[in-house]
Design an enzyme around this catalytic site. Structure first.
Site, PDB file in Angstrom:
ATOM      1  N   LYS A 250       0.889  -1.044   0.030  1.00  0.00           N
ATOM      2  CA  LYS A 250       0.066   0.139   0.240  1.00  0.00           C
ATOM      3  C   LYS A 250       0.836   1.043   0.073  1.00  0.00           C
ATOM      4  CE  LYS A 250      -3.863  -2.073   2.435  1.00  0.00           C
ATOM      5  NZ  LYS A 250      -4.689  -2.423   3.361  1.00  0.00           N
TER       6      LYS A 250
ATOM      7  N   ALA B 224       0.125  -4.651  10.815  1.00  0.00           N
ATOM      8  CA  ALA B 224       1.459  -3.905   9.795  1.00  0.00           C
ATOM      9  C   ALA B 224       0.593  -2.379   9.765  1.00  0.00           C
ATOM     10  CB  ALA B 224       1.596  -4.450   8.940  1.00  0.00           C
TER      11      ALA B 224
ATOM     12  N   ALA C 156      -1.589   0.246   6.697  1.00  0.00           N
ATOM     13  CA  ALA C 156      -1.073  -0.364   7.087  1.00  0.00           C
ATOM     14  C   ALA C 156      -2.589  -1.372   6.894  1.00  0.00           C
ATOM     15  CB  ALA C 156      -2.406   0.509   8.290  1.00  0.00           C
ATOM     16  N   ASP C 157      -2.022  -2.201   7.545  1.00  0.00           N
ATOM     17  CA  ASP C 157      -3.308  -3.525   7.075  1.00  0.00           C
ATOM     18  C   ASP C 157      -3.155  -3.815   8.050  1.00  0.00           C
ATOM     19  OD1 ASP C 157      -4.028  -4.814   4.392  1.00  0.00           O
ATOM     20  OD2 ASP C 157      -3.991  -6.178   5.872  1.00  0.00           O
ATOM     21  N   THR C 158      -5.194  -4.677   8.477  1.00  0.00           N
ATOM     22  CA  THR C 158      -5.478  -4.912   9.626  1.00  0.00           C
ATOM     23  C   THR C 158      -5.982  -6.833   8.631  1.00  0.00           C
ATOM     24  OG1 THR C 158      -5.975  -3.335  10.722  1.00  0.00           O
ATOM     25  CG2 THR C 158      -7.298  -4.950  11.988  1.00  0.00           C
TER      26      THR C 158
END
Ligand SMILES: Cc1cn([C@H]2C[C@H](O)[C@@H](COP(=O)(O)OP(=O)(O)OP(=O)(O)O)O2)c(=O)[nH]c1=O
Length: 190
Positions: free
Chosen positions: A52, A104, A67-69
């Site tokens: 991203k 992250a 971010a990534d969840t």
């Protein structure tokens, strides 16, 4: 330095506001979120946050935050449910069990990219048919990893967590503040 939020998530924007930070610009990245064959959840979530951040152009005076969840139960990666049927499948899978929520965060400047991974354990109470059906009807599962929102009605399913509440909602604030500070962005508590 100008803060660019590389995310379409309104939760991430609200969490940033909690740090007293308002992005100069919101610039969501559109990337392919399909896990690679056999990819481990931790590798997947880190790769997503990095991709991203890397999908956007960065000017010398800009700091990009992405971010990534993702939710992981056993070996499964539970992303955002495609439809109500998949949301129901996820909720039943999580019912009465502990799972991990991995978030992250990537902070990118022209000088490079830094990243942190936060792992939070979340316990779900055993769900009833009425609870699952009521939740599906609320529509809250849409756009949420694992098909629930701890910050919403989904909070009623969670008797216990170990880790970072803000990470589950989408942005671990302690780690994000530290990464941003090292990139030259400091917030004021509101
Ligand atoms: C588990 C959980 C997830 N979520 C949300 C956070 C994330 O927005 C979403 C996971 O999807 P992500 O792919 O991490 O993010 P996004 O698609 O919303 O936005 P973008 O990629 O542009 O940054 O799930 C909650 O809001 N509450 C929860 O309890």
């Amino acid at each position: 330095m100008k803060l660019i939020l590389g995310s379409a998530s309104p939760r991430r924007r609200e969490l940033l506001a909690q740090l007293g930070l308002e992005p100069h610009e919101v610039r969501p990245a559109d990337i392919d979120e399909t896990p690679l064959k056999g990819e481990r959840a931790r590798d997947y979530v880190s790769r997503m946050a990095r991709e991203k951040a890397m999908a956007l152009n960065v000017a010398p005076d800009e700091v990009i935050l992405s971010a990534d969840t993702t939710v992981t139960a056993g070996r499964r990666i539970l992303g955002k449910p495609e439809d109500e049927k998949e949301a129901a499948e996820f909720l039943w899978l999580l019912s009465g069990r502990r799972h991990h929520v991995l978030t992250a965060v990537a902070v990118r400047t022209a000088a490079g990219l830094r990243e942190r991974l936060v792992d939070t354990v979340v316990k779900f109470k055993p769900l009833s048919n009425a609870e699952v059906n009521g939740y599906l009807g609320s529509g809250e599962w849409r756009g949420k990893a694992g098909g629930y929102a701890i910050q919403g009605r989904g909070g009623a399913f969670v008797p216990w967590i170990q880790g970072s509440f803000t990470a589950v909602v989408g942005l671990p604030l302690a780690e994000t503040a530290a990464l941003l500070a090292s990139a030259g962005i400091d917030g004021e508590p509101t």
